[in-house]
Design an enzyme around this catalytic site. Structure first.
Site, PDB file in Angstrom:
ATOM      1  N   ASP A  51       0.872  -1.174   0.000  1.00  0.00           N
ATOM      2  CA  ASP A  51       0.000   0.000   0.000  1.00  0.00           C
ATOM      3  C   ASP A  51       0.907   1.222   0.000  1.00  0.00           C
ATOM      4  OD1 ASP A  51      -1.763   2.060   0.418  1.00  0.00           O
ATOM      5  OD2 ASP A  51      -2.759   1.155   2.151  1.00  0.00           O
ATOM      6  N   ASN A  77       3.395   5.099 -11.552  1.00  0.00           N
ATOM      7  CA  ASN A  77       2.124   5.167 -12.260  1.00  0.00           C
ATOM      8  C   ASN A  77       0.922   5.204 -11.324  1.00  0.00           C
ATOM      9  OD1 ASN A  77       0.079   4.374 -14.497  1.00  0.00           O
ATOM     10  ND2 ASN A  77       0.008   2.628 -13.081  1.00  0.00           N
ATOM     11  N   TYR A 141      -5.768  16.193  -5.465  1.00  0.00           N
ATOM     12  CA  TYR A 141      -5.224  15.505  -6.640  1.00  0.00           C
ATOM     13  C   TYR A 141      -4.426  16.464  -7.515  1.00  0.00           C
ATOM     14  CZ  TYR A 141      -5.272  12.496 -10.824  1.00  0.00           C
ATOM     15  OH  TYR A 141      -4.919  11.726 -11.904  1.00  0.00           O
ATOM     16  N   LYS A 145      -0.391  16.218  -8.115  1.00  0.00           N
ATOM     17  CA  LYS A 145       0.053  15.926  -9.485  1.00  0.00           C
ATOM     18  C   LYS A 145       0.900  17.086 -10.019  1.00  0.00           C
ATOM     19  CE  LYS A 145      -1.721  11.844 -10.499  1.00  0.00           C
ATOM     20  NZ  LYS A 145      -0.947  10.693 -11.001  1.00  0.00           N
TER      21      LYS A 145
END
Length: 241
Positions: A51, A77, A141, A145
């Protein structure tokens, strides 16, 4: 056969699985790091369950892998979205996705660097996102990113003298389980979104994998610190008049 070994996070499905299979076709050894066991197998594929939200677990797995393998390609990824409007976003969302998208990558690259530097060759790749440019409901997010881009550019400068390139592939929107977790598969919303993409369609896993394969290639040694948007023109923007 090659003497290349690719370590792919999130290699059990979607983009990671497709990339792993295509690298295996090219003679690579592939190590997949994911919570779930892949539903496919190959004699040169090794799956390691972990994890990536657990920093200690990532450190332990990284140490084990580099003790047994000389990793030449690190492809980060794995990713999660955790969508929410500003009012519902929580600081712990940012902290969690920072560990997944950034902290785990740092731990893994630190483990792989000694062998890459000794070889004077390496490829470090991130699966970023067009959402780094901004998308509603993507506070944690988009922030993490976008952080990938800054981190990759910094690493590219530090590692270039060692023959190690660092690049980001920034997809979106791509037809994967992550996408369908937000937009129902086959829905009117999916159709309308496709119409708004400049090329007139949503992206496929193959579209993204093709970009990764370019950066993986040993011949792509003069390209580093770059972010390649695989988004059908969505990062450029358009306005209907």
């Amino acid at each position: 056969m090659t003497d290349h070994t690719a370590l792919i996070t999130g290699g059990s499905k979607g983009i990671g699985a497709d990339l792993g299979q295509r690298l295996l076709e090219r003679g690579y050894r592939v190590i997949s790091l994911a919570r779930n066991v892949p539903d496919w197998s190959h004699e040169r594929l090794e799956h390691v369950a972990v994890d990536l939200l657990d920093a200690d677990a990532v450190a332990g797995v990284a140490a084990d892998i580099v003790a047994r393998h000389e990793v030449t390609h690190l492809i980060h990824n794995a990713g999660l979205i955790w969508p929410s409007l500003i009012e519902e976003a929580k600081p712990e969302d940012i902290a969690g996705l920072a560990q997944l998208h950034l902290g785990s990558a740092l731990t893994l690259v630190q483990a792989c660097l000694p062998a890459m530097k000794a070889r004077q060759f390496g490829r470090v790749l991130f699966n970023g996102s067009r959402a780094a440019l901004g998308v509603p409901t993507r506070t944690a997010y988009s922030a993490t990113k976008a952080g990938m881009v800054g981190m990759a550019r910094t690493w590219a400068l530090e590692l270039a003298p060692h023959g190690i390139t660092v690049n980001v592939v920034a997809p979106g929107p791509i037809l994967t389980d992550n996408f369908w977790g937000i937009i129902p598969k086959g829905s009117d919303r999916e159709t309308e979104l496709a119409k708004r993409i400049p090329v007139g369609r949503l992206g496929t896993v193959d579209d993204v994998t093709n970009a990764f394969l370019f950066f993986c290639d040993p011949a792509s040694s003069f390209v580093t610190g770059q972010t390649l948007y695989v988004c059908g023109g969505a990062s450029v923007g358009s306005m209907a008049l």
